[in-house]
Design a protein around this motif. Structure first.
Motif, short mmCIF file in Angstrom:
data_model
loop_
_atom_site.label_atom_id
_atom_site.label_comp_id
_atom_site.label_asym_id
_atom_site.label_seq_id
_atom_site.Cartn_x
_atom_site.Cartn_y
_atom_site.Cartn_z
N ARG A 71 -11.45 -70.62 42.88
CA ARG A 71 -11.02 -70.65 41.47
C ARG A 71 -10.08 -71.80 41.18
NH1 ARG A 71 -9.68 -64.22 41.37
NH2 ARG A 71 -9.06 -64.76 43.48
N ALA B 296 -18.26 -64.99 46.02
CA ALA B 296 -18.50 -64.13 44.85
C ALA B 296 -17.61 -62.91 44.93
CB ALA B 296 -19.96 -63.69 44.80
N GLY B 297 -17.39 -62.31 43.77
CA GLY B 297 -16.66 -61.05 43.71
C GLY B 297 -17.42 -60.11 42.80
N ASN B 298 -17.42 -58.82 43.16
CA ASN B 298 -18.17 -57.87 42.35
C ASN B 298 -17.64 -56.46 42.55
OD1 ASN B 298 -20.09 -56.98 40.56
ND2 ASN B 298 -21.82 -57.17 41.95
N PHE B 299 -17.88 -55.63 41.57
CA PHE B 299 -17.55 -54.20 41.64
C PHE B 299 -18.37 -53.54 40.55
CE2 PHE B 299 -14.27 -56.69 39.40
CZ PHE B 299 -14.45 -56.26 38.10
N LEU B 300 -18.56 -52.21 40.71
CA LEU B 300 -19.27 -51.47 39.67
C LEU B 300 -18.28 -51.12 38.56
CD1 LEU B 300 -21.40 -48.94 41.77
CD2 LEU B 300 -22.20 -50.99 40.59
N CYS B 301 -18.64 -51.40 37.32
CA CYS B 301 -17.76 -51.02 36.21
C CYS B 301 -18.56 -51.02 34.91
CB CYS B 301 -16.60 -52.01 36.10
SG CYS B 301 -15.38 -51.53 34.86
N SER C 165 -11.94 -54.70 31.83
CA SER C 165 -10.83 -55.39 31.14
C SER C 165 -11.19 -56.86 30.93
CB SER C 165 -9.55 -55.28 31.96
OG SER C 165 -9.67 -56.02 33.16
N GLY D 7 -10.89 -58.40 34.25
CA GLY D 7 -11.96 -58.04 35.19
C GLY D 7 -13.16 -58.95 34.99
N THR E 48 -12.26 -62.54 36.04
CA THR E 48 -12.15 -62.72 37.49
C THR E 48 -13.52 -62.99 38.12
OG1 THR E 48 -10.18 -61.37 37.61
CG2 THR E 48 -11.45 -61.57 39.63
N ILE F 75 -14.67 -66.54 39.87
CA ILE F 75 -15.05 -66.70 41.29
C ILE F 75 -16.48 -67.23 41.38
CG2 ILE F 75 -15.36 -65.58 43.51
CD1 ILE F 75 -13.31 -63.46 42.62
N ALA G 204 -28.52 -63.88 42.14
CA ALA G 204 -28.93 -62.48 42.29
C ALA G 204 -30.08 -62.24 41.30
CB ALA G 204 -27.76 -61.54 41.99
N GLU H 72 -21.20 -56.46 52.26
CA GLU H 72 -20.16 -55.97 51.35
C GLU H 72 -20.77 -55.66 49.98
OE1 GLU H 72 -17.10 -55.26 52.22
OE2 GLU H 72 -16.49 -54.71 50.18
N GLY H 73 -21.68 -56.53 49.55
CA GLY H 73 -22.32 -56.34 48.25
C GLY H 73 -22.99 -54.99 48.14
N ARG I 29 -20.59 -51.99 48.16
CA ARG I 29 -19.93 -51.78 46.87
C ARG I 29 -20.87 -51.19 45.83
NH1 ARG I 29 -15.18 -55.79 45.70
NH2 ARG I 29 -14.42 -56.01 47.82
C1 HXC Z 1 -12.91 -52.28 37.28
C2 HXC Z 1 -11.77 -53.90 38.47
C3 HXC Z 1 -12.24 -53.38 39.69
C4 HXC Z 1 -13.10 -52.22 39.64
C5 HXC Z 1 -10.97 -55.07 40.12
N1 HXC Z 1 -11.00 -54.94 38.80
N2 HXC Z 1 -11.74 -54.13 40.70
N3 HXC Z 1 -12.11 -53.37 37.28
N4 HXC Z 1 -13.41 -51.72 38.41
N5 HXC Z 1 -13.57 -51.67 40.75
C6 HXC Z 1 -10.25 -55.71 37.82
C7 HXC Z 1 -8.77 -55.52 38.03
O1 HXC Z 1 -8.32 -54.31 37.43
C8 HXC Z 1 -8.19 -56.75 37.37
O2 HXC Z 1 -8.14 -56.63 35.97
C9 HXC Z 1 -9.24 -57.81 37.69
O3 HXC Z 1 -10.45 -57.10 38.02
C10 HXC Z 1 -8.83 -58.66 38.87
O4 HXC Z 1 -8.57 -57.81 39.96
P1 HXC Z 1 -7.74 -58.30 41.23
O5 HXC Z 1 -7.80 -57.22 42.25
O6 HXC Z 1 -6.42 -58.81 40.81
O7 HXC Z 1 -8.61 -59.57 41.65
P2 HXC Z 1 -8.67 -60.39 42.98
O8 HXC Z 1 -7.57 -60.00 43.93
O9 HXC Z 1 -8.80 -61.79 42.60
O10 HXC Z 1 -10.04 -59.84 43.68
C11 HXC Z 1 -11.31 -60.14 43.12
C12 HXC Z 1 -12.24 -58.91 43.20
C13 HXC Z 1 -12.23 -58.32 44.63
C14 HXC Z 1 -13.62 -59.35 42.75
C15 HXC Z 1 -11.71 -57.85 42.22
O11 HXC Z 1 -13.04 -57.17 44.69
C16 HXC Z 1 -12.70 -59.33 45.65
O12 HXC Z 1 -11.89 -60.10 46.16
N6 HXC Z 1 -14.02 -59.34 46.01
C17 HXC Z 1 -14.58 -60.31 46.97
C18 HXC Z 1 -15.61 -59.65 47.85
C19 HXC Z 1 -16.78 -59.09 47.09
O13 HXC Z 1 -16.64 -58.60 45.94
N7 HXC Z 1 -17.95 -59.09 47.75
C20 HXC Z 1 -19.14 -58.55 47.15
C21 HXC Z 1 -19.95 -59.65 46.57
S1 HXC Z 1 -21.47 -58.88 46.25
P3 HXC Z 1 -6.77 -56.20 35.17
O14 HXC Z 1 -7.19 -56.18 33.75
O15 HXC Z 1 -6.40 -54.84 35.70
O16 HXC Z 1 -5.75 -57.25 35.49
C22 HXC Z 1 -22.18 -59.46 44.95
C23 HXC Z 1 -23.49 -58.76 44.75
C24 HXC Z 1 -24.32 -59.23 43.63
O17 HXC Z 1 -21.70 -60.34 44.30
C25 HXC Z 1 -25.60 -58.47 43.46
C26 HXC Z 1 -25.93 -57.37 44.41
C27 HXC Z 1 -27.29 -56.70 44.21
#
Ligand code: HXC
Ligand code: NAP
Length: 265
Positions: A71, A98-103, A109, A112, A115, A119, A148, A198-199, A202
């Protein structure tokens, strides 16, 4: 045992973001095993260093760990400069961070969404842009973006990641159009569900694995090696006329669409 000749990337240097884990660690392993030297990028310096040491030991080729957050363009530039100091050039860029989560969108937000866009999409641009200025423009090379299939239809709880990957596909095609004349081949890989990553941890609960695998036309989740083989092909001269393509590696997973609602026999 690889299906490719083991020197197809001999003399090449690859810069792989996300190379410390999962799919992109697998891609790095395959590149090293086929003659390349690699630099891997991620935020967690300890995990990255461990991965580089493991891959070096396994393949007897050089793998440099360069911690950076994609970033931040300044950190990206420093990581590329460290790679150039060590290896002298960069031929292949893989944008896998990449970064991802279910929401649900209703609960997502501002930050969210930002972010994930930062990334995935901005990170891909930062790395590609800085690598362009550090050799791709003058020497040519290969860019492989990891996308994806989420956005081909619409995937619940994945608005943020779908938007980010759709933008990456657009970037892939536009850069292919503009940079082909500089001998920079730009493509993407769109993996489907890839086991032991990890993907998938999650996004898919373990107890749904059997059901989900049955929905894939090829009847199984993919492996990291399935994606690594696609990356090897795209990075190699075997793909010398493949350009602007998003290469889907998903066992047909995204195809069924509404078919799931009908009897398929
Ligand atoms: C809702 C969420 C959340 C969740 C984080 N956020 N997790 N919102 N549900 N589960 C929100 C937070 O509340 C915050 O918003 C904002 O996202 C940033 O969160 P941080 O934790 O401060 O971010 P950061 O430390 O930079 O971490 C980034 C991340 C983290 C994406 C949130 O999970 C990460 O580092 N992931 C890297 C690894 C990863 O995700 N690997 C999987 C890739 S798989 P607020 O408003 O509260 O400030 C993939 C698959 C694609 O991409 C397709 C598959 C089929
Ligand atoms: P993963 O292991 O979590 O890979 C993501 C990598 O990105 C990690 O190594 C992580 O390292 C790095 N990263 C995250 N944020 C970063 C940042 N800000 N700066 C630098 N590096 C960062 O997950 P994966 O499942 O293997 O996914 C790899 C790629 O495949 C991703 O592009 C993903 O979208 C794509 N994909 C995966 C699947 C699947 O089934 N798994 C399906 C479709 C697409 P740090 O945490 O150390 O930063």
């Amino acid at each position: 045992m690889s299906v490719f000749r083991d020197d197809i990337l001999a003399g090449k240097v690859a810069f792989v973001t996300g190379g410390g884990s999962g799919i992109c660690k697998g891609i790095t392993r395959a590149f090293l095993a086929h003659g390349a030297e690699c630099a891997i990028v991620g935020r967690k310096a300890d995990r990255l260093a461990e991965a580089a040491a493991e891959l070096e030991k396994e393949t007897a080729r050089a793998c440099l760990a360069v911690p950076a957050d994609v970033r931040d363009p300044k950190l990206v530039e420093a990581a590329l400069d460290a790679t150039l100091d060590r290896f002298g050039k960069i031929d292949i860029v893989v944008n896998g961070a990449a970064g991802n989560f279910l929401c649900p969108a209703a609960a997502l937000s501002y930050n969210g969404f930002r972010t994930v866009m930062e990334i995935d999409t901005l990170g891909t641009w930062h790395v590609t842009r800085a690598a362009f200025e550090r050799g791709l423009r003058d020497r040519g090379g290969v860019v492989i973006n990891i996308s994806a299939t989420l956005h081909y239809a619409a995937t619940p709880l994945q608005m943020h990641a779908s938007a980010a990957k759709a933008a990456i596909d657009a970037m892939t095609r536009n850069l292919a159009l503009e940079w082909g004349s500089m001998n920079i081949r730009v493509n993407a890989i769109a993996p489907g569900p890839i086991d032991d990553t990890e993907g998938m941890t999650r996004l898919a609960p373990k107890d749904m694995k059997d059901k989900l695998e049955k929905a894939v036309p090829l009847g199984r989740f993919g492996t990291v090696e399935d994606v690594a083989n696609a990356a090897l092909f795209l990075a190699s001269d075997a793909a010398s006329y493949v350009h602007g393509e998003v290469f889907v590696v998903d066992g047909g997973a995204w195809l069924p669409g509404m078919a799931g609602a009908f009897s398929m026999g």
